[in-house]
Design an enzyme around this catalytic site. Structure first.
Site, PDB file in Angstrom:
ATOM      1  CB  CYS A 286      -3.893   1.729   7.038  1.00 62.67           C
ATOM      2  SG  CYS A 286      -3.633   3.201   8.050  1.00 62.67           S
ATOM      3  NE  ARG A 287      -4.531   1.660   1.705  1.00 61.16           N
ATOM      4  CZ  ARG A 287      -4.272   2.385   0.636  1.00 61.16           C
ATOM      5  NH1 ARG A 287      -5.108   2.320  -0.403  1.00 61.16           N
ATOM      6  NH2 ARG A 287      -3.201   3.154   0.578  1.00 61.16           N
ATOM      7  CB  SER A 288       0.128  -3.473   2.797  1.00 63.35           C
ATOM      8  OG  SER A 288       0.987  -2.591   3.457  1.00 63.35           O
TER       9      SER A 288
ATOM     10  CB  CYS B  46      -0.980  -0.019   1.171  1.00 68.47           C
ATOM     11  SG  CYS B  46      -0.227   0.053   2.805  1.00 68.47           S
TER      12      CYS B  46
ATOM     13  CG  ASN C 263       4.147  -1.763   5.381  1.00 62.96           C
ATOM     14  OD1 ASN C 263       5.248  -2.114   5.791  1.00 62.96           O
ATOM     15  ND2 ASN C 263       3.159  -2.630   5.281  1.00 62.96           N
TER      16      ASN C 263
ATOM     17  CG  ASP D  32      -5.255   5.994   2.373  1.00 64.33           C
ATOM     18  OD1 ASP D  32      -5.329   5.624   3.568  1.00 64.33           O
ATOM     19  OD2 ASP D  32      -4.351   6.729   1.941  1.00 64.33           O
TER      20      ASP D  32
END
Ligand code: 4NP
Length: 164
Positions: A15-17, A10, A13, A129
């Site tokens: 939140c999402r990934s 993401c 690195n 995001d």
């Protein structure tokens, strides 16, 4: 060495990934495949290198039984593109940054694609995001990541059964 390797990418690195990293690692562990599948995550940007995941991501993941707190952010490097079998971007911007790095570094890479290609029943192709939004955004990330992780697990199983 693992037979198959998966890298989630993401922007930051945090939140999402890392959410995808923690969720997919749990699914791999539960499937008894931890020795055969390597899971990692990183960001295209370097602002949060060394940091633990965002507390809002860690809290939403923990509510669903996934651990993220031990993860630390790192930035994507060109070696990753040669090393990992699956390089999975959270959104279109991440995808173009990865492809830019691939062009610049002239590495021959395996599969670079949007992670949500593995969530065929979902109407969206990008994980939004959540960083500047509210708690709902973090729950939505978990929903999308869980759906895509199930599809990815099926694909990884196939690859393990019939490596090309
Ligand atoms: P991520 O979210 O890419 O899912 O880790 C973000 C985290 C931090 C920032 C942007 C997105 N930031 O601008 O600092």
């Amino acid at each position: 060495m693992a037979d198959v390797s998966v890298l989630f990418v993401c922007l930051g690195n945090i939140c999402r990934s890392p959410t995808a990293h923690g969720v997919f690692q749990q699914m791999i562990d539960d499937a008894g495949l931890a020795d055969r599948v390597r899971v990692d995550s990183c960001g295209t940007g370097g602002w949060h290198v060394g940091e633990a995941p965002d507390r809002r991501s860690t809290a939403e993941a923990a509510r669903r039984g996934y651990q993220l707190a031990h993860l630390r952010a790192r930035q994507l490097v060109s070696e990753d593109l040669a090393e990992f079998d699956y390089v999975l971007a959270m959104d279109g911007n991440n995808l173009s940054e990865i492809k830019k790095l691939q062009k610049k570094s002239k590495v021959d890479s395996a599969s670079i694609q949007l992670f949500l290609e593995y969530a065929s029943q979902q109407p969206v192709r990008e994980v939004p995001d959540p960083y500047y939004g509210g708690a709902d955004g973090f729950a939505e990330v978990l929903d999308l990541v869980e759906a895509a992780s199930r599809g990815l697990l099926a694909d990884v199983r196939q690859r393990l059964e019939s490596p090309c």
